[in-house]
Design an enzyme around this catalytic site. Structure first.
Site, PDB file in Angstrom:
ATOM      1  N   TYR A 101       0.825  -1.221   0.000  1.00 15.73           N
ATOM      2  CA  TYR A 101       0.000   0.000   0.000  1.00 15.73           C
ATOM      3  C   TYR A 101       0.848   1.256   0.000  1.00 15.73           C
ATOM      4  CZ  TYR A 101      -4.325  -2.538   0.338  1.00 15.73           C
ATOM      5  OH  TYR A 101      -5.384  -3.332   0.048  1.00 15.73           O
ATOM      6  N   GLU A 199      -2.644 -29.724   9.790  1.00 16.75           N
ATOM      7  CA  GLU A 199      -2.983 -28.807   8.705  1.00 16.75           C
ATOM      8  C   GLU A 199      -4.217 -27.971   9.018  1.00 16.75           C
ATOM      9  OE1 GLU A 199      -3.885 -30.642   4.904  1.00 16.75           O
ATOM     10  OE2 GLU A 199      -4.563 -28.738   4.044  1.00 16.75           O
ATOM     11  N   ASP A 251      -4.487 -33.420   5.307  1.00 14.55           N
ATOM     12  CA  ASP A 251      -5.474 -34.088   4.478  1.00 14.55           C
ATOM     13  C   ASP A 251      -4.753 -35.055   3.533  1.00 14.55           C
ATOM     14  OD1 ASP A 251      -7.587 -32.708   5.576  1.00 14.55           O
ATOM     15  OD2 ASP A 251      -7.656 -31.183   3.968  1.00 14.55           O
TER      16      ASP A 251
END
Lengths: 367, 803
Positions: A101, A199, A251
């Site tokens: 920014y 995770e 996963d």
């Protein structure tokens, strides 16, 4: 702040300005300014046998002022160097997002960043060419929100003074939030047997709710998806300094294997920092494709992008092990993937009472 | 060509033909009936047509006299009418010429001439004169001043509409400021609705006549429009009238030419009336003509020894009262000669017998009269033709490539043999086995049909045609003289045979020096003069031929500049230097422009076909001795394939230049954009670097030159040695001229060219520097010297001089 860090900041600043001087000299010689950095793709990472991590190979790509886009990159680099040098001089810090920014305030439009990815990449470029980490530039990422829960007492050097925190007793259910620069932490004492990196938030909460950390003396590190540098850094320190085995529980899909990969081997984008961030000894718990078969877990079919990702992993130098080849080929064969939460199909306690104890015993982490 | 067009070529022109067929009615009525074809069907169009005719006439008059035309056209409002004034600086006209040029309606002689001229385009100024007289009732007012005459002559001319005879009603001397020339003034019913067409016509005329100066004035204009002559533009090369080419005439024309010719023989006619026909070509035409007219005589092998027929015996029998020795010698001579030939036709035997008879007469002092000779011929012919089947078997067998059944070939041969008449019966030609190709085919067909029926084999079209070919080849050309010109002229069928023979004879293309193209150079200057554009290209093709008429196509393209960027490209069409105003959509030129994929040439073309868009003018000029128009109004070129091909090639030639211009422009544009961008970025970067490193200000010119792929010229001066370094950072060779202007005399100039002028020395050096290479010019100066360097041959965008 100690005088030692001051020197470090000065060194960082000098290195940045050294970079600017290189460009300056190139102009002064009448040459075309260029900046050469290692190519950051998976085809250009190689295994460092001394460090046991993956680092960049010899292939370089060159940003040259010969093209408009190259010139713009160098211009932005120059502006970023100016900004960082000033920030170091004033002993301030900013976030990567702030840098993005802040560039909007630069009067030259060509120097402004078009996206945060661009500014992030540029900071990484500067890290690589100056051999200084962005933490030493006083650039931090946004808080990733990753946490630790477990029998560990530490001291954190915050801007508001030192804090001593026990990561089970002094924190709520959310756990201890890992700061952006984990090198400000000092480990005081611990009662842990191993580290378990998880995770997903859902699984972390399940482990905490079931009291898994207490029962097995485990430091649960919540990775929150692809782990931030700080998360990986603290994981490495837990392993190196406290001599704790590190396990990773994700996963059962190709993207999660990459999460394990970046914990264990280092990520492709920050391979220049692998020696600080990677924990090569980290072991993968699951969900393995073999688990999907073994525990008959509820699954989703592999999408095309999943299949591409798996095939690309077969060519990824980091995954060239017997284990991974076998697992990935099995997964391509069954064409299925499963989430950690799929274990709940066998009951909410199944993961803490059956799956993890079984896997961890198998891996020799617990007896 | 359209059928209309074909009539056009036939004689003195459509106009006369029209006039002839309408003799019963008055000329006024005739005009009224045909005005749509003459271009006077509306007031707006009438004005354009009248201007067109008058201007064409004026240009032609000047050019014929070898004068660079200076034409003035004015349109004035005159009460209910419009007044058209056209002035030229031509040779002027005499009173005697006056009626022929302006008055004699519709007697153009030009349609017949094979010459490139404007006159082909129009029906003539006389039509405009008549139109003005019929609509306004006013006479044509003509002022003429022949060169060198002190005063001008003023005439008023009226056409008697009953007799179509012009009458000069006023004839007086007058003063006129032009030193020579003609002025015509016509008043007519008209309107200015076609104002833009009119202006376009004038502008276009200026484009294709760069050697002419044209001034144009119309009501409402404050000042006349002036179209100046291209500097240095010469008169178009004089064109020669050529005789028609045998491939370019129609039957009607041929008949008329046959009637009109002084030649007695076809050979003389061919050579005298046509271009590109000499003795040899005439002979070829006549041979083809004879084949069609007389047919060929079937030739047979003489009987073999085992056959019954015996030529010698037969001939001996046919000769009576000549004495045994002479008869035997004669018969032997005939037999030997026939057997020597291998194959003889009837006319061959006639020749052989004549020769043998003459010899016998000489040797034996006997007279071999025509009766004897005839008898001998018939006897020999009968002997030769007695056995035909085996002869034909050989021929049929050779002609049928696909191995036909022996029996079938045998069957066909024997049936075919029967078709040829035995010498005894039938008429003269049949008896002599003299057949046209069609008759041969008929024989073969009949024999083949029967064989197919009886032997259940097939002889297809190809097989039959092959057999006919074989027979036709074997048959001999007859020695008969072709019919005389008068006979051909009197018989349409014979004339048609001659025309066919002319067409099937290979004849070299007509000469093309009868054409006067504008030339690509002048096409370009013409465009340059009338269109303010950024880019011009032009092409002139080599002459080509359609039918018997040579033609040349030229194309030009103007692009950019003041041309309107919106909408379609303008297509400008010309034939023999005359703009085509109407019927754009029906013109072959337009079709060709539409068919080209202009995207290949970097022009916008919505949908990939049709007239492209963009700021461009495409012009096409067709010059020919006979431009094929779609109709008598002569506004559109007909779709003749040969011409379309040439138009396309001409346009593509010019378009390729356009493409490379646009490519270059685009790459220069990109280079400029890149340079603009880098020229903002890099100095800012340098400034920032100076700031960050707290160093001295940077000069980044050399870096910029390298970055921009530029050619960098740098000077190094050290101890009286000057080094000019040319560094080529581009990826192509750089050829440049570097001129260093030095204030003192330079020495050791290493082959550079040095010229002194007003105390300054010009050191000129023209290196070629390969991509990525450097070239150095070194010389020495004694004192403090001042230098100014200038570099030519490199675009500004690509050059950095640091010297």
């Amino acid at each position: 702040m100690s005088s030692e860090t001051k020197t470090q900041e000065e060194e960082a600043r000098e290195k940045l300005i050294g970079l600017a001087e290189e460009f300056y000299d190139q102009f002064a010689e009448g040459d075309v300014p260029t900046m050469s950095i290692p190519t950051r793709t998976k085809s250009n990472i190689e295994y460092d046998e001394d460090m046991n991590v993956w680092v960049y190979g010899d292939r370089k790509s060159t940003r040259s002022a010969k093209t408009v886009s190259g010139a713009e990159k160098l211009l932005k680099a120059t502006y970023a160097i100016d900004f960082l040098a000033q920030q170091l001089e004033e002993d301030r810090s900013s976030t990567l997002r702030e840098l993005y920014y802040l560039s909007e305030s630069w009067d030259l439009e060509e120097a402004q960043f078009n996206s945060q990815d661009e500014s992030n990449d540029l900071i990484e470029d500067l890290e690589i060419v100056s051999d200084v980490t962005r933490e030493d530039f006083h650039m931090r990422p946004e808080e990733s929100g990753a946490t630790i829960m477990g029998p560990l007492k530490l001291r954190e050097q915050t801007r508001r003074g030192e804090r001593e925190i026990h990561c089970q007793k002094d924190v709520g259910e959310g756990g201890y939030q890992i700061p952006n620069n984990p090198d400000t932490i000092e480990f005081l004492e611990n009662d842990a047997d191993f580290v378990l990196c998880v995770e997903t938030g859902g699984m972390r909460d399940r482990l905490v709710e079931n009291g898994f950390d207490e029962e097995y003396n485990v430091i649960v590190v919540h990775l929150k998806g692809q782990p931030a540098r700080a998360t990986r850094r603290i994981t490495k320190r837990l392993h190196d300094e406290l001599d704790l085995p590190v396990t990773v529980f994700t996963d059962g899909d190709p993207w999660s294997y990459r999460i394990y990969g970046s914990v264990a081997y280092g990520s492709i984008k920050s391979a220049h920092l692998s020696e600080h961030l990677a924990t090569p000894e980290a072991q993968f718990i699951g969900i393995r494709p073999a688990d999907i078969v073994e525990y008959d877990l509820p699954t989703d079919p592999l999408s095309d992008s999943d299949i591409n990702a798996l095939e690309s992993e077969l060519e990824d130098p980091r995954f060239q092990t017997e284990f991974w080849k076998e697992q990935i080929e099995l997964q391509l064969d069954i064409g299925k993937k499963a989430e950690q939460q799929a274990l709940a199909s066998r009951g909410l306690d199944f993961v803490t009472e059956t799956y993890l104890p079984e896997r961890l015993t198998e891996m020799g982490i617990i007896e | 060509m359209t059928s209309f067009q074909s009539q056009l070529g036939d004689g003195e022109g459509i106009a006369e033909e029209l006039a002839q067929s309408q003799r019963a009615i008055s000329i006024a009525e005739f005009f009224e009936k045909n005005k749509h074809m003459l271009g006077f069907d509306s007031g707006a169009r009438a004005l354009v047509t009248a201007v067109k005719e008058a201007v064409d006439n004026a240009l032609d008059a000047c050019e014929e006299a070898g004068i660079l035309p200076d034409i003035y056209v004015e349109i004035q409002e005159a009460g209910d009418y419009y007044r058209l004034i056209v002035e030229d600086n031509g040779p002027g006209i005499t009173k005697q010429q006056l009626p022929k040029i302006f008055g004699k309606l519709l007697y153009g002689s030009r349609f017949h001439a094979r010459e490139q001229n404007r006159g082909q385009q129009g029906i003539g100024i006389s039509a405009a004169v008549l139109y003005s007289q019929l609509t306004s009732g006013k006479p044509a007012k003509i002022t003429s001043r022949p060169k060198g005459q002190a005063e001008a002559q003023y005439f008023e001319l009226i056409v008697d509409t009953d007799t179509n005879e012009p009458e000069i009603s006023v004839d007086e001397t007058t003063a006129w400021e032009r030193p020579h020339g003609t002025r015509i003034e016509l008043e007519m019913e008209a309107n200015m609705r076609a104002r833009s067409s009119l202006r376009e016509y004038i502008q276009d005329t200026a484009v294709v006549n760069p050697h002419a100066r044209i001034e144009f004035m119309e009501p409402g204009l404050e000042e006349s429009l002036k179209f100046e002559r291209v500097e240095g533009a010469d008169l178009p090369a004089e064109t020669e009238e050529i005789r028609p080419h045998p491939h370019g005439v129609e039957l009607g024309t041929l008949l008329k030419m046959l009637e009109a010719t002084d030649s007695y023989s076809i050979s003389g006619f061919m050579q005298g009336e046509f271009t590109r026909v000499g003795q040899k070509t005439a002979d070829s035409v006549i041979a083809n003509f004879n084949d069609r007219h007389f047919g060929r005589g079937m030739a047979w092998s003489p009987p073999a020894s085992h056959e019954d027929a015996d030529i010698a015996a037969a001939v001996e029998d046919a000769v009576a009262n000549k004495g045994a020795t002479a008869t035997a010698a004669f018969a032997d001579a005939v037999t030997d000669a026939i057997e020597d030939r291998g194959r003889v036709a009837h006319h061959d035997i006639v020749a052989i017998v004549d020769e043998a008879a003459d010899e016998a007469e000489a040797d034996h002092d006997k007279t071999f009269g025509s009766a004897v000779r005839e008898n001998a011929v018939e006897a020999a012919w009968a002997a030769v033709t007695a056995e035909r089947t085996s002869d034909l078997y050989e021929l049929v067998d050779a002609a049928t490539t696909v191995r036909k059944d022996d029996a079938a070939v045998e069957g066909l041969a024997s049936r075919l043999a029967e078709k040829f008449a035995d010498p005894a019966d039938a008429d003269d030609d049949e008896r002599r086995h003299r057949l046209t190709r069609e008759q041969f085919r008929e024989y073969v067909d009949r024999a083949a049909d029967m064989t197919e029926e009886q032997d259940e084999v097939t002889f297809g079209e190809t097989a039959r045609e092959n057999i006919v070919d074989e027979l036709w080849e074997v048959a001999g050309r007859v020695p008969d003289d072709p019919p005389k010109v008068t006979d051909v002229a009197g018989d349409r069928d014979t004339a048609s045979e001659l025309l066919t023979a002319m067409r099937e004879t290979d004849i070299i293309a007509p000469p093309t020096d009868c054409l006067a193209p504008i030339t690509d150079e002048l096409v370009e200057s013409g465009l340059r003069k009338e269109y303010d554009a950024d880019f011009y290209a032009a092409s002139t093709r080599d002459a080509a031929v359609h039918g018997g008429d040579p033609f040349i196509v030229e194309a030009g393209i103007a692009y950019g500049g003041d041309l309107p960027a919106e909408g379609s490209v303008e297509v400008r069409r010309f034939a023999n230097r005359v703009p085509l105003v109407y019927q754009r959509g029906a013109c072959a030129t337009t079709d060709v422009v539409k068919s080209i994929n202009w995207r290949n040439y970097n022009l916008d073309q919505p949908g990939g076909s049709g007239i492209p868009n963009g700021p461009a003018v495409i012009m096409v000029h067709v010059a020919s001795t006979n431009v094929p128009f779609t109709s008598e109004s002569k506004d559109a070129i007909a779709n003749v394939p040969e011409m379309e091909d040439e138009i396309e090639l001409a346009i593509r030639e010019a378009a390729r230049e356009l493409k490379s211009y646009l490519n270059k422009r685009q790459s220069m544009q990109q280079r400029r954009e890149k340079q603009d961008k880098l020229a903002t970025i890099l100095p800012e970067m340098a400034e920032k670097l100076t700031e960050v490193t707290e160093s001295e200000e940077l000069n980044i010119d050399d870096s910029l030159a390298r970055i921009m792929n530029n050619v960098l010229v740098e000077r190094e001066v050290e101890d009286g040695t000057v080094r000019l370094v040319v560094e080529n950072n581009d990826d192509t060779n750089a050829e440049l001229d570097v001129t260093d202007i030095v204030s003192v005399e330079p020495a050791d100039t290493n082959g550079a060219q040095v010229v002194e002028m007003d105390g300054e020395w010009f050191v000129k050096w023209s290196p070629t520097v390969a991509a990525g290479e450097k070239a150095v010019l070194e010389y020495s100066v004694d004192d403090e010297a001042e230098f100014t360097v200038s570099v030519d041959g490199i675009e500004d965008e690509k050059l950095t001089v640091d010297a």
